[in-house]
Design a protein around this motif. Structure first.
Motif, PDB file in Angstrom:
ATOM      1  N   SER A 141       0.826  -1.213   0.000  1.00 43.74           N
ATOM      2  CA  SER A 141       0.000   0.000   0.000  1.00 43.74           C
ATOM      3  C   SER A 141       0.860   1.263   0.000  1.00 43.74           C
ATOM      4  O   SER A 141       0.504   2.273  -0.626  1.00 43.74           O
ATOM      5  CB  SER A 141      -0.938   0.011   1.205  1.00 43.74           C
ATOM      6  N   THR A 142       2.003   1.210   0.675  1.00 49.91           N
ATOM      7  CA  THR A 142       2.910   2.366   0.688  1.00 49.91           C
ATOM      8  C   THR A 142       3.401   2.679  -0.722  1.00 49.91           C
ATOM      9  O   THR A 142       3.445   3.841  -1.137  1.00 49.91           O
ATOM     10  CB  THR A 142       4.105   2.096   1.621  1.00 49.91           C
ATOM     11  N   ILE A 143       3.746   1.638  -1.481  1.00 46.27           N
ATOM     12  CA  ILE A 143       4.182   1.825  -2.872  1.00 46.27           C
ATOM     13  C   ILE A 143       3.064   2.458  -3.696  1.00 46.27           C
ATOM     14  O   ILE A 143       3.279   3.424  -4.441  1.00 46.27           O
ATOM     15  CB  ILE A 143       4.606   0.481  -3.492  1.00 46.27           C
ATOM     16  N   LEU A 144       1.851   1.929  -3.551  1.00 47.77           N
ATOM     17  CA  LEU A 144       0.726   2.443  -4.335  1.00 47.77           C
ATOM     18  C   LEU A 144       0.413   3.888  -3.961  1.00 47.77           C
ATOM     19  O   LEU A 144       0.091   4.703  -4.832  1.00 47.77           O
ATOM     20  CB  LEU A 144      -0.507   1.561  -4.125  1.00 47.77           C
ATOM     21  N   LYS A 145       0.527   4.214  -2.688  1.00 48.89           N
ATOM     22  CA  LYS A 145       0.268   5.594  -2.261  1.00 48.89           C
ATOM     23  C   LYS A 145       1.302   6.556  -2.830  1.00 48.89           C
ATOM     24  O   LYS A 145       0.986   7.718  -3.108  1.00 48.89           O
ATOM     25  CB  LYS A 145       0.227   5.671  -0.736  1.00 48.89           C
ATOM     26  N   MET A 146       2.533   6.089  -3.021  1.00 50.14           N
ATOM     27  CA  MET A 146       3.536   6.943  -3.672  1.00 50.14           C
ATOM     28  C   MET A 146       3.205   7.136  -5.146  1.00 50.14           C
ATOM     29  O   MET A 146       3.374   8.227  -5.700  1.00 50.14           O
ATOM     30  CB  MET A 146       4.936   6.350  -3.493  1.00 50.14           C
ATOM     31  N   ILE A 147       2.706   6.089  -5.801  1.00 53.13           N
ATOM     32  CA  ILE A 147       2.360   6.184  -7.223  1.00 53.13           C
ATOM     33  C   ILE A 147       1.231   7.182  -7.460  1.00 53.13           C
ATOM     34  O   ILE A 147       1.226   7.893  -8.470  1.00 53.13           O
ATOM     35  CB  ILE A 147       1.989   4.793  -7.774  1.00 53.13           C
ATOM     36  N   VAL A 148       0.278   7.250  -6.504  1.00 57.80           N
ATOM     37  CA  VAL A 148      -0.864   8.165  -6.690  1.00 57.80           C
ATOM     38  C   VAL A 148      -0.666   9.497  -5.962  1.00 57.80           C
ATOM     39  O   VAL A 148      -1.588  10.308  -5.896  1.00 57.80           O
ATOM     40  CB  VAL A 148      -2.196   7.517  -6.249  1.00 57.80           C
ATOM     41  N   GLY A 149       0.529   9.743  -5.424  1.00 53.70           N
ATOM     42  CA  GLY A 149       0.820  11.049  -4.831  1.00 53.70           C
ATOM     43  C   GLY A 149       0.331  11.251  -3.418  1.00 53.70           C
ATOM     44  O   GLY A 149       0.387  12.370  -2.897  1.00 53.70           O
ATOM     45  N   MET A 150      -0.150  10.190  -2.751  1.00 49.71           N
ATOM     46  CA  MET A 150      -0.593  10.318  -1.362  1.00 49.71           C
ATOM     47  C   MET A 150       0.596  10.363  -0.405  1.00 49.71           C
ATOM     48  O   MET A 150       0.490  10.894   0.701  1.00 49.71           O
ATOM     49  CB  MET A 150      -1.526   9.151  -0.995  1.00 49.71           C
ATOM     50  N   LEU A 151       1.707   9.775  -0.817  1.00 51.07           N
ATOM     51  CA  LEU A 151       2.958   9.821  -0.059  1.00 51.07           C
ATOM     52  C   LEU A 151       4.077  10.237  -0.998  1.00 51.07           C
ATOM     53  O   LEU A 151       4.035   9.934  -2.188  1.00 51.07           O
ATOM     54  CB  LEU A 151       3.286   8.444   0.536  1.00 51.07           C
ATOM     55  N   LYS A 152       5.081  10.911  -0.449  1.00 47.73           N
ATOM     56  CA  LYS A 152       6.231  11.331  -1.248  1.00 47.73           C
ATOM     57  C   LYS A 152       7.392  10.366  -1.010  1.00 47.73           C
ATOM     58  O   LYS A 152       7.740  10.083   0.135  1.00 47.73           O
ATOM     59  CB  LYS A 152       6.646  12.752  -0.862  1.00 47.73           C
TER      60      LYS A 152
ATOM     61  N   ASP B  19       4.538   6.222 -18.225  1.00 43.70           N
ATOM     62  CA  ASP B  19       4.591   6.233 -19.685  1.00 43.70           C
ATOM     63  C   ASP B  19       5.924   6.802 -20.181  1.00 43.70           C
ATOM     64  O   ASP B  19       5.978   7.592 -21.130  1.00 43.70           O
ATOM     65  CB  ASP B  19       3.413   7.031 -20.243  1.00 43.70           C
ATOM     66  N   GLY B  20       7.005   6.409 -19.488  1.00 50.37           N
ATOM     67  CA  GLY B  20       8.351   6.789 -19.907  1.00 50.37           C
ATOM     68  C   GLY B  20       8.820   8.161 -19.467  1.00 50.37           C
ATOM     69  O   GLY B  20       9.951   8.550 -19.750  1.00 50.37           O
ATOM     70  N   LYS B  21       7.963   8.907 -18.750  1.00 48.38           N
ATOM     71  CA  LYS B  21       8.325  10.262 -18.323  1.00 48.38           C
ATOM     72  C   LYS B  21       8.286  10.365 -16.806  1.00 48.38           C
ATOM     73  O   LYS B  21       7.501   9.684 -16.155  1.00 48.38           O
ATOM     74  CB  LYS B  21       7.363  11.286 -18.945  1.00 48.38           C
ATOM     75  N   PRO B  22       9.123  11.245 -16.226  1.00 45.97           N
ATOM     76  CA  PRO B  22       9.125  11.391 -14.770  1.00 45.97           C
ATOM     77  C   PRO B  22       7.740  11.745 -14.237  1.00 45.97           C
ATOM     78  O   PRO B  22       7.015  12.561 -14.823  1.00 45.97           O
ATOM     79  CB  PRO B  22      10.120  12.542 -14.537  1.00 45.97           C
ATOM     80  N   TRP B  23       7.396  11.117 -13.118  1.00 49.96           N
ATOM     81  CA  TRP B  23       6.096  11.335 -12.487  1.00 49.96           C
ATOM     82  C   TRP B  23       5.931  12.799 -12.086  1.00 49.96           C
ATOM     83  O   TRP B  23       6.862  13.437 -11.580  1.00 49.96           O
ATOM     84  CB  TRP B  23       5.985  10.454 -11.247  1.00 49.96           C
ATOM     85  N   SER B  24       4.736  13.333 -12.346  1.00 47.45           N
ATOM     86  CA  SER B  24       4.344  14.633 -11.807  1.00 47.45           C
ATOM     87  C   SER B  24       2.854  14.544 -11.497  1.00 47.45           C
ATOM     88  O   SER B  24       2.172  13.609 -11.927  1.00 47.45           O
ATOM     89  CB  SER B  24       4.600  15.760 -12.822  1.00 47.45           C
ATOM     90  N   ARG B  25       2.354  15.512 -10.765  1.00 48.39           N
ATOM     91  CA  ARG B  25       0.932  15.448 -10.368  1.00 48.39           C
ATOM     92  C   ARG B  25       0.013  15.504 -11.592  1.00 48.39           C
ATOM     93  O   ARG B  25      -1.154  15.117 -11.512  1.00 48.39           O
ATOM     94  CB  ARG B  25       0.599  16.555  -9.378  1.00 48.39           C
TER      95      ARG B  25
END
Length: 231
Positions: free
Chosen positions: A42-53, A62-68
């Protein structure tokens, strides 16, 4: 790749909850993220959706750095569905469209997708657990996501609810969605996933395609034991 993480780390009070995790999730596939309770899924998933940093590491979408900005392309059901229990399924979705700035015309389509078209004015607080889970998935689908994240979606469901949800999850790749399914229930993941990643003690101990006839339970237990030794 739809999503990649590179050496992702997260600490809580100096304890490492996620330890250099590098995931590779292919487009149009169902990826099973497996691990015991408290493994770090869940910690990993929360980082993917921006709930945790993340404390360190990188996430590529999609090959590009994550942003909001990528959050409009991600639908997620993590922990309990964000349901207003005094509202009907349709009204819950109307509220969600306002939050997402989504088209209300999508509501009928997602209600059909999750088989909740016949609930009428019944309040969501009167729904079964399975119906609430499906409503949570409908909310996640409203924005036409490219990536759908489902965290322990079968928790508390009866066998009928589990089978209905299984069929629903299987249908998503044909609709152009990539799915990350997080679970500690191996049999469910084995029936729907194309690839698996196995997390234990915050470490990714295995990642690869799920082969027909593979003994997932044996693989899982071997990874959990090995990571236990490494701690």
């Amino acid at each position: 790749m739809m999503l990649q993480t590179t050496e992702l780390c997260k600490f809580f009070k100096k304890q490492k909850a996620v330890d250099k995790v590098s995931l590779n999730i292919e487009k149009g596939k169902i990826y099973g993220l497996l691990g015991p309770n408290g493994a770090g899924k869940s910690t990993i998933l929360k980082m993917i959706v921006g709930m945790l940093k993340p404390d360190s590491g990188e996430i590529l979408f999609d090959g590009k750095p994550w942003s909001r900005k990528v959050l409009v392309k991600i639908g997620a059901l993590i922990e309990n569905p964000p349901i207003y229990e005094n509202l009907s399924a349709r009204d819950n979705l109307k509220v969600r469209t306002l939050l997402l700035n989504a088209d209300e015309k999508k509501i009928d389509a997602v209600l059909r997708t999750v088989s909740l078209t016949d609930t009428g004015k019944k309040k969501a607080g009167q729904f079964s657990l399975g119906m609430k889970q499906r409503l949570g998935i409908a909310m996640a689908l409203l924005g036409n996501p490219e990536l759908l994240i489902l965290d322990e979606p079968v928790n508390g469901l009866d066998p009928i609810g589990i089978e209905e949800l299984r069929q629903l999850i299987r249908s998503f790749p044909a609709q152009g969605m990539t799915v990350i399914l997080s679970s500690h229930i191996l049999s469910e993941v084995q029936m729907v996933a194309d690839h698996v990643g196995i997390i234990s003690n915050g470490i990714l101990g295995y990642e690869g395609p799920l082969k027909a006839g593979e003994n997932l339970e044996e693989l899982f237990m071997n990874v959990v034991r090995e990571n236990g030794k490494n701690r």
